[in-house]
Scaffold this motif. Structure first.
Motif, PDB file in Angstrom:
ATOM      1  N   ILE A 195       0.845  -1.193   0.000  1.00  0.00           N
ATOM      2  CA  ILE A 195       0.000   0.000   0.000  1.00  0.00           C
ATOM      3  C   ILE A 195       0.880   1.243   0.000  1.00  0.00           C
ATOM      4  CG2 ILE A 195      -1.728   1.283   1.310  1.00  0.00           C
ATOM      5  CD1 ILE A 195      -2.515  -1.428   2.593  1.00  0.00           C
ATOM      6  N   ALA A 196       0.575   2.175  -0.878  1.00  0.00           N
ATOM      7  CA  ALA A 196       1.295   3.455  -0.894  1.00  0.00           C
ATOM      8  C   ALA A 196       0.654   4.381   0.141  1.00  0.00           C
ATOM      9  CB  ALA A 196       1.232   4.080  -2.274  1.00  0.00           C
ATOM     10  N   SER A 197       1.451   4.862   1.079  1.00  0.00           N
ATOM     11  CA  SER A 197       0.940   5.765   2.112  1.00  0.00           C
ATOM     12  C   SER A 197       0.907   7.194   1.609  1.00  0.00           C
ATOM     13  CB  SER A 197       1.844   5.713   3.347  1.00  0.00           C
ATOM     14  OG  SER A 197       1.809   4.439   3.912  1.00  0.00           O
ATOM     15  N   PRO A 198      -0.015   8.002   2.116  1.00  0.00           N
ATOM     16  CA  PRO A 198      -0.013   9.430   1.796  1.00  0.00           C
ATOM     17  C   PRO A 198       1.295  10.070   2.281  1.00  0.00           C
ATOM     18  CG  PRO A 198      -2.072   8.787   2.832  1.00  0.00           C
ATOM     19  CD  PRO A 198      -1.142   7.618   2.948  1.00  0.00           C
ATOM     20  N   ALA A 199       1.603  11.236   1.761  1.00  0.00           N
ATOM     21  CA  ALA A 199       2.813  11.956   2.171  1.00  0.00           C
ATOM     22  C   ALA A 199       2.719  12.339   3.647  1.00  0.00           C
ATOM     23  CB  ALA A 199       3.000  13.192   1.308  1.00  0.00           C
ATOM     24  N   GLY A 200       3.853  12.382   4.313  1.00  0.00           N
ATOM     25  CA  GLY A 200       3.904  12.764   5.723  1.00  0.00           C
ATOM     26  C   GLY A 200       3.844  11.547   6.623  1.00  0.00           C
ATOM     27  N   GLU A 201       3.881  11.804   7.891  1.00  0.00           N
ATOM     28  CA  GLU A 201       3.855  10.733   8.886  1.00  0.00           C
ATOM     29  C   GLU A 201       2.422  10.285   9.138  1.00  0.00           C
ATOM     30  OE1 GLU A 201       6.672   9.515   9.475  1.00  0.00           O
ATOM     31  OE2 GLU A 201       7.794  11.206   8.666  1.00  0.00           O
ATOM     32  N   VAL A 202       2.229   9.000   9.372  1.00  0.00           N
ATOM     33  CA  VAL A 202       0.891   8.464   9.575  1.00  0.00           C
ATOM     34  C   VAL A 202       0.178   9.177  10.719  1.00  0.00           C
ATOM     35  CG1 VAL A 202       1.643   6.554  11.061  1.00  0.00           C
ATOM     36  CG2 VAL A 202      -0.487   6.353   9.768  1.00  0.00           C
ATOM     37  N   TRP A 203       0.913   9.525  11.762  1.00  0.00           N
ATOM     38  CA  TRP A 203       0.286  10.194  12.906  1.00  0.00           C
ATOM     39  C   TRP A 203      -0.086  11.634  12.577  1.00  0.00           C
ATOM     40  CZ3 TRP A 203       3.718  13.947  14.617  1.00  0.00           C
ATOM     41  CH2 TRP A 203       5.076  13.736  14.329  1.00  0.00           C
ATOM     42  N   GLU A 204       0.456  12.191  11.502  1.00  0.00           N
ATOM     43  CA  GLU A 204       0.073  13.540  11.078  1.00  0.00           C
ATOM     44  C   GLU A 204      -1.148  13.496  10.161  1.00  0.00           C
ATOM     45  OE1 GLU A 204       4.270  15.957  11.024  1.00  0.00           O
ATOM     46  OE2 GLU A 204       3.942  14.518   9.417  1.00  0.00           O
ATOM     47  N   TRP A 205      -1.165  12.576   9.205  1.00  0.00           N
ATOM     48  CA  TRP A 205      -2.262  12.593   8.240  1.00  0.00           C
ATOM     49  C   TRP A 205      -3.492  11.818   8.696  1.00  0.00           C
ATOM     50  CZ3 TRP A 205      -3.915   7.942   6.427  1.00  0.00           C
ATOM     51  CH2 TRP A 205      -3.004   6.894   6.297  1.00  0.00           C
ATOM     52  N   ALA A 206      -3.355  10.848   9.592  1.00  0.00           N
ATOM     53  CA  ALA A 206      -4.503  10.001   9.942  1.00  0.00           C
ATOM     54  C   ALA A 206      -5.398  10.563  11.041  1.00  0.00           C
ATOM     55  CB  ALA A 206      -4.006   8.618  10.355  1.00  0.00           C
ATOM     56  N   LEU A 207      -4.804  11.262  12.010  1.00  0.00           N
ATOM     57  CA  LEU A 207      -5.601  11.732  13.154  1.00  0.00           C
ATOM     58  C   LEU A 207      -6.745  12.652  12.718  1.00  0.00           C
ATOM     59  CD1 LEU A 207      -2.800  12.404  15.774  1.00  0.00           C
ATOM     60  CD2 LEU A 207      -4.621  10.698  15.938  1.00  0.00           C
ATOM     61  N   GLY A 208      -7.943  12.341  13.203  1.00  0.00           N
ATOM     62  CA  GLY A 208      -9.111  13.159  12.915  1.00  0.00           C
ATOM     63  C   GLY A 208      -9.843  12.792  11.633  1.00  0.00           C
ATOM     64  N   ARG A 209      -9.249  11.943  10.819  1.00  0.00           N
ATOM     65  CA  ARG A 209      -9.922  11.530   9.577  1.00  0.00           C
ATOM     66  C   ARG A 209     -10.874  10.367   9.855  1.00  0.00           C
ATOM     67  NH1 ARG A 209      -7.615  13.527   4.771  1.00  0.00           N
ATOM     68  NH2 ARG A 209      -5.612  14.536   5.095  1.00  0.00           N
ATOM     69  N   ASN A 210     -11.835  10.182   8.950  1.00  0.00           N
ATOM     70  CA  ASN A 210     -12.810   9.122   9.089  1.00  0.00           C
ATOM     71  C   ASN A 210     -12.455   7.971   8.154  1.00  0.00           C
ATOM     72  OD1 ASN A 210     -15.371   7.576   8.514  1.00  0.00           O
ATOM     73  ND2 ASN A 210     -16.057   8.925  10.160  1.00  0.00           N
ATOM     74  N   VAL A 211     -12.250   6.780   8.719  1.00  0.00           N
ATOM     75  CA  VAL A 211     -11.823   5.633   7.911  1.00  0.00           C
ATOM     76  C   VAL A 211     -12.911   5.149   6.962  1.00  0.00           C
ATOM     77  CG1 VAL A 211     -10.143   4.875   9.638  1.00  0.00           C
ATOM     78  CG2 VAL A 211     -12.434   3.878   9.645  1.00  0.00           C
TER      79      VAL A 211
END
Length: 146
Positions: free
Chosen positions: A2-18
């Motif tokens: 899986i290609a991750s979005p740019a930046g750190e996972v803890w920066e881009w994932a927090l607050g988003r809806n899965v």
């Protein structure tokens, strides 16, 4: 892979809806119970019942710090750690980098500490296993917004 979005996972994932955010589509197969578990990438996301990511837990390589090896053992998260921490840091070194923790305690096989306002917006809960940094739980501080 899986290609991750740019930046750190803890920066881009927090607050988003899965459930509604297209960034999480590749990870939905790994959603179990209340989280997404990426063992080989060294992270997991804690998901509220409404689908919002409320915390991201990043891990050191569990085999390298003397913990048992299994199919659910985490590899080391290879991205940047919050607050300038390094996986090689001891509890004393973490304190030198982050200042006095807001809270400390004993955990099975080690210790734990909390810091707030890390990088201006994160609360982190750090676990040490026999003084080796094991994992970091990252959430947004109550006064910050995504």
């Amino acid at each position: 892979m899986i290609a991750s979005p740019a930046g750190e996972v803890w920066e881009w994932a927090l607050g988003r809806n899965v459930f509604t955010d297209p960034l999480f589509r590749p990870y939905l197969d790994d959603l179990t119970g209340s989280g997404i578990h990426e063992f080989s990438r060294g992270w997991e996301a804690t998901v509220h019942s409404d689908g919002t990511v409320v915390a991201v837990n990043i891990y050191n390589d569990e085999a390298s710090i003397g913990l048992g090896q299994s199919s659910t053992s985490y590899s080391a998260y290879t991205g940047r750690l919050p607050g300038g921490l390094l996986w090689s840091d001891t509890a004393a070194e973490a304190g030198q980098k982050l200042g006095a923790p807001a809270a400390t305690g004993l955990a099975p096989g080690g210790s734990e500490a909390d810091w707030t306002g890390v990088e201006g917006q994160y609360t982190i809960h750090v676990y040490f296993s026999h003084d080796a940094l094991h994992n970091i739980i990252i959430s947004r501080s109550s006064n910050s917004t995504p």
